[in-house]
Design a protein around this motif. Structure first.
Motif, PDB file in Angstrom:
ATOM      1  N   THR A  78       0.798  -1.232   0.000  1.00  0.00           N
ATOM      2  CA  THR A  78       0.000   0.000   0.000  1.00  0.00           C
ATOM      3  C   THR A  78       0.831   1.284   0.000  1.00  0.00           C
ATOM      4  O   THR A  78       0.271   2.373   0.061  1.00  0.00           O
ATOM      5  N   GLY A  79       2.139   1.160  -0.069  1.00  0.00           N
ATOM      6  CA  GLY A  79       2.988   2.347   0.001  1.00  0.00           C
ATOM      7  C   GLY A  79       3.275   2.961  -1.355  1.00  0.00           C
ATOM      8  O   GLY A  79       2.648   2.636  -2.366  1.00  0.00           O
ATOM      9  N   PRO A  87      -3.567  -0.942  -3.723  1.00  0.00           N
ATOM     10  CA  PRO A  87      -4.697  -0.008  -3.862  1.00  0.00           C
ATOM     11  C   PRO A  87      -5.127   0.169  -5.321  1.00  0.00           C
ATOM     12  O   PRO A  87      -6.321   0.297  -5.603  1.00  0.00           O
ATOM     13  N   ASP A  88      -4.169   0.151  -6.234  1.00  0.00           N
ATOM     14  CA  ASP A  88      -4.496   0.309  -7.657  1.00  0.00           C
ATOM     15  C   ASP A  88      -5.368  -0.857  -8.129  1.00  0.00           C
ATOM     16  O   ASP A  88      -6.362  -0.671  -8.841  1.00  0.00           O
ATOM     17  N   ALA A  89      -4.995  -2.076  -7.714  1.00  0.00           N
ATOM     18  CA  ALA A  89      -5.765  -3.265  -8.073  1.00  0.00           C
ATOM     19  C   ALA A  89      -7.148  -3.213  -7.428  1.00  0.00           C
ATOM     20  O   ALA A  89      -8.151  -3.572  -8.062  1.00  0.00           O
ATOM     21  N   THR A  90      -7.202  -2.776  -6.194  1.00  0.00           N
ATOM     22  CA  THR A  90      -8.476  -2.699  -5.476  1.00  0.00           C
ATOM     23  C   THR A  90      -9.414  -1.709  -6.157  1.00  0.00           C
ATOM     24  O   THR A  90     -10.598  -2.011  -6.387  1.00  0.00           O
ATOM     25  N   LEU A  91      -8.903  -0.551  -6.496  1.00  0.00           N
ATOM     26  CA  LEU A  91      -9.736   0.455  -7.172  1.00  0.00           C
ATOM     27  C   LEU A  91     -10.185  -0.026  -8.547  1.00  0.00           C
ATOM     28  O   LEU A  91     -11.301   0.278  -8.989  1.00  0.00           O
ATOM     29  N   ALA A  92      -9.345  -0.805  -9.219  1.00  0.00           N
ATOM     30  CA  ALA A  92      -9.683  -1.295 -10.558  1.00  0.00           C
ATOM     31  C   ALA A  92     -10.878  -2.251 -10.550  1.00  0.00           C
ATOM     32  O   ALA A  92     -11.589  -2.352 -11.546  1.00  0.00           O
ATOM     33  N   ILE A 117       1.401   8.839   6.470  1.00  0.00           N
ATOM     34  CA  ILE A 117       0.955   9.692   5.360  1.00  0.00           C
ATOM     35  C   ILE A 117       1.389   9.138   4.003  1.00  0.00           C
ATOM     36  O   ILE A 117       0.882   9.559   2.976  1.00  0.00           O
ATOM     37  N   LEU A 118       2.289   8.162   4.002  1.00  0.00           N
ATOM     38  CA  LEU A 118       2.724   7.544   2.751  1.00  0.00           C
ATOM     39  C   LEU A 118       1.784   6.428   2.290  1.00  0.00           C
ATOM     40  O   LEU A 118       1.894   5.952   1.168  1.00  0.00           O
ATOM     41  N   SER A 119       0.865   6.030   3.155  1.00  0.00           N
ATOM     42  CA  SER A 119      -0.044   4.925   2.831  1.00  0.00           C
ATOM     43  C   SER A 119      -1.097   5.348   1.813  1.00  0.00           C
ATOM     44  O   SER A 119      -1.632   6.452   1.873  1.00  0.00           O
ATOM     45  N   LEU A 134      -5.034  -3.182   4.161  1.00  0.00           N
ATOM     46  CA  LEU A 134      -4.378  -2.974   5.443  1.00  0.00           C
ATOM     47  C   LEU A 134      -2.868  -2.911   5.252  1.00  0.00           C
ATOM     48  O   LEU A 134      -2.347  -3.375   4.237  1.00  0.00           O
ATOM     49  N   PRO A 135      -2.154  -2.389   6.245  1.00  0.00           N
ATOM     50  CA  PRO A 135      -0.693  -2.399   6.168  1.00  0.00           C
ATOM     51  C   PRO A 135      -0.168  -3.841   6.202  1.00  0.00           C
ATOM     52  O   PRO A 135      -0.932  -4.781   6.444  1.00  0.00           O
ATOM     53  N   GLY A 136       1.133  -3.996   6.019  1.00  0.00           N
ATOM     54  CA  GLY A 136       1.725  -5.321   5.937  1.00  0.00           C
ATOM     55  C   GLY A 136       2.262  -5.888   7.233  1.00  0.00           C
ATOM     56  O   GLY A 136       2.380  -7.095   7.367  1.00  0.00           O
TER      57      GLY A 136
END
Length: 184
Positions: A78-79, A87-92, A117-119, A134-136
């Motif tokens: 997610t960074g 996130p890109d895959a999730t939004l797609a 803030i980088l997430s 979620l974070p890793g």
């Protein structure tokens, strides 16, 4: 009192863990968290995959559309690094984006680390599935879930899923009075 059963998809996204370079920590951390918090009987459908957008998209679609998971949680990727594409895959694959999840998860994480803030974490729906990134790291997974899970059960109610409840003394679920079930 009987609780609705729930199918939960868990996706750990990691090049190194999926190749066997080290043991995945995301899936065990997620299962442990649910074991402590969730009152419902849960069936976990897990995937351990590399940071490849097409593979992440395929896993999310499979878990939502074929496996019928009401809740799908991803961990990792997610960074801002070039290979961080969860996130890109999730939004797609999303039908609706729920910006409040990303905002709330970053707010929770900012209490612990300034790099929150980088997430780029997001929350979305796909049909009757809620998908949350979620974070890793296990510690960050727990902190984030502790901070945002109160809203998850009502979201799942609204998209047609099972009535999720938590164990006393853990995360207090919030639902409007009109959405509460009578206790048995």
């Amino acid at each position: 009192m009987t609780h609705d059963s729930v199918r939960i998809g868990l996706v750990s996204v990691s090049d190194r863990a999926s190749s066997g370079a080290y043991e995945d920590q995301g899936l065990p951390a997620l299962k442990a968290w649910f074991g402590e918090v969730l009152a419902n009987p849960a069936e976990f459908v897990t995937r351990l995959i590399p940071d490849e957008q097409a593979l992440i998209e395929a896993a999310l679609v499979e878990l939502a559309d074929l496996e019928r998971c009401s809740l799908i949680l991803t961990t990792g990727g997610t960074g801002p690094a070039p290979r961080d594409v969860t996130p890109d895959a999730t939004l797609a694959v999303a039908h609706k984006v729920l910006p409040g999840f990303g905002e709330a998860m970053r707010a929770v994480s900012l209490k612990y680390v300034p790099t929150a803030i980088l997430s780029r974490q997001v929350g979305v729906t796909r049909g009757a599935s809620l998908i949350v990134n979620l974070p890793g790291q296990p510690k960050a997974i727990k902190e984030t879930l502790d901070g945002v899970f109160a809203a998850v059960p009502y979201c799942i109610d609204l998209i047609g899923g099972p009535y999720l409840e938590t164990r006393p003394g853990t995360v207090a679920v919030f639902r409007p009075k009109s959405a509460l079930r009578a206790s048995a």
